[in-house]
Design an enzyme around this catalytic site. Structure first.
Site, PDB file in Angstrom:
ATOM      1  N   HIS A 191       0.689  -1.339   0.114  1.00  0.00           N
ATOM      2  CA  HIS A 191      -0.063   0.157  -0.042  1.00  0.00           C
ATOM      3  C   HIS A 191       0.905   1.273  -0.018  1.00  0.00           C
ATOM      4  O   HIS A 191       1.573   1.558   1.046  1.00  0.00           O
ATOM      5  CB  HIS A 191      -0.910  -0.083   1.454  1.00  0.00           C
ATOM      6  CG  HIS A 191      -2.010   0.956   1.241  1.00  0.00           C
ATOM      7  ND1 HIS A 191      -3.301   0.762   1.251  1.00  0.00           N
ATOM      8  CD2 HIS A 191      -1.777   2.551   1.313  1.00  0.00           C
ATOM      9  CE1 HIS A 191      -3.992   1.847   1.313  1.00  0.00           C
ATOM     10  NE2 HIS A 191      -3.126   2.765   1.459  1.00  0.00           N
TER      11      HIS A 191
ATOM     12  N   HIS B  86       1.339   5.278  -1.945  1.00  0.00           N
ATOM     13  CA  HIS B  86       0.777   6.259  -2.738  1.00  0.00           C
ATOM     14  C   HIS B  86       1.977   7.014  -3.802  1.00  0.00           C
ATOM     15  O   HIS B  86       2.482   7.789  -3.175  1.00  0.00           O
ATOM     16  CB  HIS B  86      -0.013   7.383  -2.100  1.00  0.00           C
ATOM     17  CG  HIS B  86      -1.400   6.701  -1.559  1.00  0.00           C
ATOM     18  ND1 HIS B  86      -2.500   6.918  -2.313  1.00  0.00           N
ATOM     19  CD2 HIS B  86      -1.370   5.943  -0.466  1.00  0.00           C
ATOM     20  CE1 HIS B  86      -3.385   6.358  -1.253  1.00  0.00           C
ATOM     21  NE2 HIS B  86      -2.700   5.765  -0.245  1.00  0.00           N
TER      22      HIS B  86
ATOM     23  N   GLN C 286      -9.789   8.919  -4.673  1.00  0.00           N
ATOM     24  CA  GLN C 286      -9.550   9.742  -3.647  1.00  0.00           C
ATOM     25  C   GLN C 286     -10.789  10.333  -2.878  1.00  0.00           C
ATOM     26  O   GLN C 286     -10.898  10.409  -1.552  1.00  0.00           O
ATOM     27  CB  GLN C 286      -8.209  10.546  -3.475  1.00  0.00           C
ATOM     28  CG  GLN C 286      -7.938  11.445  -2.577  1.00  0.00           C
ATOM     29  CD  GLN C 286      -7.300  10.750  -1.440  1.00  0.00           C
ATOM     30  OE1 GLN C 286      -6.144  10.607  -1.311  1.00  0.00           O
ATOM     31  NE2 GLN C 286      -8.038  10.641  -0.413  1.00  0.00           N
TER      32      GLN C 286
ATOM     33  N   HIS D  66      -9.596   1.467   0.336  1.00  0.00           N
ATOM     34  CA  HIS D  66      -9.173   2.178   1.543  1.00  0.00           C
ATOM     35  C   HIS D  66     -10.273   2.083   2.509  1.00  0.00           C
ATOM     36  O   HIS D  66     -11.555   2.431   1.745  1.00  0.00           O
ATOM     37  CB  HIS D  66      -8.970   3.667   1.303  1.00  0.00           C
ATOM     38  CG  HIS D  66      -7.590   4.322   0.839  1.00  0.00           C
ATOM     39  ND1 HIS D  66      -6.891   3.654  -0.300  1.00  0.00           N
ATOM     40  CD2 HIS D  66      -6.669   4.837   1.565  1.00  0.00           C
ATOM     41  CE1 HIS D  66      -5.838   4.265  -0.352  1.00  0.00           C
ATOM     42  NE2 HIS D  66      -5.443   4.980   0.963  1.00  0.00           N
TER      43      HIS D  66
ATOM     44  N   GLU E 145     -10.750   4.385   7.361  1.00  0.00           N
ATOM     45  CA  GLU E 145      -9.301   5.032   7.699  1.00  0.00           C
ATOM     46  C   GLU E 145      -9.699   6.133   8.436  1.00  0.00           C
ATOM     47  O   GLU E 145      -9.638   7.568   8.142  1.00  0.00           O
ATOM     48  CB  GLU E 145      -8.339   5.504   6.503  1.00  0.00           C
ATOM     49  CG  GLU E 145      -7.040   6.240   7.232  1.00  0.00           C
ATOM     50  CD  GLU E 145      -6.283   6.571   5.948  1.00  0.00           C
ATOM     51  OE1 GLU E 145      -6.672   6.579   4.803  1.00  0.00           O
ATOM     52  OE2 GLU E 145      -5.145   6.828   6.171  1.00  0.00           O
TER      53      GLU E 145
ATOM     54  N   ASP F 217       2.493   3.540   2.753  1.00  0.00           N
ATOM     55  CA  ASP F 217       1.487   4.312   2.631  1.00  0.00           C
ATOM     56  C   ASP F 217       1.912   5.860   2.009  1.00  0.00           C
ATOM     57  O   ASP F 217       1.517   6.009   0.699  1.00  0.00           O
ATOM     58  CB  ASP F 217       0.798   4.763   3.743  1.00  0.00           C
ATOM     59  CG  ASP F 217      -0.591   5.274   3.476  1.00  0.00           C
ATOM     60  OD1 ASP F 217      -1.223   5.091   2.310  1.00  0.00           O
ATOM     61  OD2 ASP F 217      -1.379   6.043   4.331  1.00  0.00           O
TER      62      ASP F 217
ATOM     63  N   TRP G 231       0.605  14.204   3.441  1.00  0.00           N
ATOM     64  CA  TRP G 231       0.012  13.336   4.365  1.00  0.00           C
ATOM     65  C   TRP G 231       1.085  12.932   5.688  1.00  0.00           C
ATOM     66  O   TRP G 231       0.919  12.740   6.803  1.00  0.00           O
ATOM     67  CB  TRP G 231      -0.744  11.897   4.318  1.00  0.00           C
ATOM     68  CG  TRP G 231      -1.890  12.247   3.513  1.00  0.00           C
ATOM     69  CD1 TRP G 231      -3.081  12.624   4.170  1.00  0.00           C
ATOM     70  CD2 TRP G 231      -2.040  12.563   1.908  1.00  0.00           C
ATOM     71  NE1 TRP G 231      -4.107  12.826   2.926  1.00  0.00           N
ATOM     72  CE2 TRP G 231      -3.473  12.479   1.816  1.00  0.00           C
ATOM     73  CE3 TRP G 231      -1.246  12.160   1.024  1.00  0.00           C
ATOM     74  CZ2 TRP G 231      -4.124  12.757   0.548  1.00  0.00           C
ATOM     75  CZ3 TRP G 231      -1.954  12.455  -0.159  1.00  0.00           C
ATOM     76  CH2 TRP G 231      -3.018  12.620  -0.719  1.00  0.00           C
TER      77      TRP G 231
HETATM   78 FE   FE2 Z   1      -3.595   5.062   1.828  1.00  0.00          FE
END
Ligand code: FE2
Length: 420
Positions: free
Chosen positions: A54, A56, A149, A207, A210, A306, A312
């Site tokens: 996982h 991005h 997203q 996802h 979360e 991630d 993030w």
């Molecule tokens: Fe993610």
């Protein structure tokens, strides 16, 4: 060309072994094997290639563009990314993502499952990652998940973009049910994602939940759809951090359902610890899925980085062993046996999530291998040692050299202890 890796230490086997690599596969494991080329592992530990399930890559290394995340929340990250992604270009995404993949490869990752945001209407990130998947095929296996997203039902056209991504060749359908406007939309979005996966014969990689909101209960819907549609093993639920906050009775029922349905759970220890608990005072929740209990319940759990230096998460160096190190701490997988077995999370469990067969240290398996500057699995987790050699399909794709330190007296200091 045939190659023998000599004097390798293997997990769960006593003594040292030679591996004969022929036509990209492990053709024989034994003693005193011969081939034209050989490499002496000097008793170091050889493990199968590792997996990041996982990450991005479309946002990797955009930290500070156009601004830094001040609150440390997921939602501010989504806002910043929303501003930045308007300016994405395929080539710019590829340049950043390529660098991140190189970081991962030299650290022993041979399987990457990445997300491409497909709520950016020009699909530049997706185009870039799909091209990169092909261009880097000799170095690493990449799967691209089409990730909505901003939600599937939050804007007109998002569902169409998701379908277009599948037509363009994305490997998995993504979803983000907890980010839809209502519980009902969230449930509907899951059903739509599964419909697309079945229509195009692909997997589902969502996802899911979360959030720290214990009322977010979309994972049960994912499990139910997986079971009813006969998609065991082809569905992954990423993050699932709300599970941390469920009451014990509900969590127990849910974990049984996950096992029955065959849903893979993917945990992102660094980013989950960093983003979750942001609305708590004290005590602050860890905000991680219940890794220990999931494993005990027979659910397949793997890990991801991630985020790498993006809106993030400001840190990260693409080392899945760093994620494992955090996971064993946060999930209390810290008894001797648990630490040793935890390597499965980034090897065999990742391969299962990835859908890779013919994987592992066995005759006939594809020779995706990592030689570590360690002699014991506990060292691997504790020290995250140098990846001396990374092989993909029987070819050496990366070599590493151990770090060296010397005291001013001249004495060399290393981090390898003597272990049982
Ligand atoms: Fe993610």
């Amino acid at each position: 060309m045939d190659l023998v890796l000599r004097n390798c230490r293997l997990l769960e086997r006593e003594g040292l072994y030679d591996l004969l690599i022929t036509k990209g596969r492990i053709s024989k494991i034994g003693k005193d094997l011969k081939a034209d080329n050989s490499y002496d592992a000097l008793g170091r530990l050889l493990i199968p290639g590792m997996g990041d399930m996982h990450v991005h890559l479309d946002s990797a290394m955009t930290l500070g563009r156009p601004r830094f995340n001040q609150s440390g929340t997921l939602l501010e990250g989504i806002e910043i990314w929303g501003e930045y992604k308007k300016s994405l270009s395929k080539d710019e995404v590829k340049a950043r993502a390529r660098r991140a993949v190189e970081w991962m490869v030299v650290q022993g990752v041979t399987m990457i499952r990445t997300h491409a945001d497909v709520t950016e209407s020009r699909l530049e990130g997706l185009r870039g990652l799909l091209e990169l998947r092909e261009e880097m095929r000799d170095l690493v296996n990449i799967q691209v998940t089409a990730f909505p997203q901003d939600g599937i039902l939050t804007d007109n056209g998002n569902l169409e973009l998701l379908e277009k991504a599948m037509e363009m060749g994305a490997d998995n359908v993504g979803m983000i049910p907890h980010n839809e406007m209502t519980r009902e939309d969230g449930v509907k979005s899951i059903s739509l994602a599964f419909d697309l996966a079945q229509k195009y014969g692909r997997g589902v990689d969502g996802h899911v939940d979360e959030t720290d909101d214990e009322g977010s209960r979309f994972l049960e819907v994912v499990a139910s759809e997986t079971y009813k549609r006969g998609m065991a093993g082809r569905v992954a639920a990423g993050h699932v951090t709300a599970m941390h906050s469920y009451n014990g009775a509900y969590a127990d029922r849910l974990m049984r359902l996950l096992k029955r349905a065959g849903v893979n759970v993917v945990v992102n220890p660094a980013v989950n610890l960093h983003l979750q608990g942001r609305y708590d005072t004290y005590p602050k929740r860890r905000g991680l899925a219940r890794i220990k209990e999931l494993l005990a319940g027979g659910v397949n759990v793997s890990l991801g980085n991630d985020c790498l230096m993006d809106p993030w998460y400001p840190l990260g160096r693409g080392d899945i062993l760093q994620s494992l190190y955090l996971a064993v701490h946060a999930a209390h997988l810290t008894s001797y046996g648990e630490v040793v077995r935890s390597l499965d999370l980034v090897t065999y469990n990742a391969a299962k999530t990835f859908g890779l067969r013919e994987y592992g240290i066995m005759e006939g398996a594809v020779a995706d291998l990592v030689l570590l500057d360690a002699t014991h699995p506990l060292e691997v987790v504790r020290d995250q040692p140098t990846r001396l050699l990374v092989m993909k399909g029987g070819k050496v794709v990366s070599v590493g050299e151990p770090e060296k330190y010397r005291l001013s007296s001249g004495k060399e200091v290393n981090f390898s202890p003597s272990l049982p």
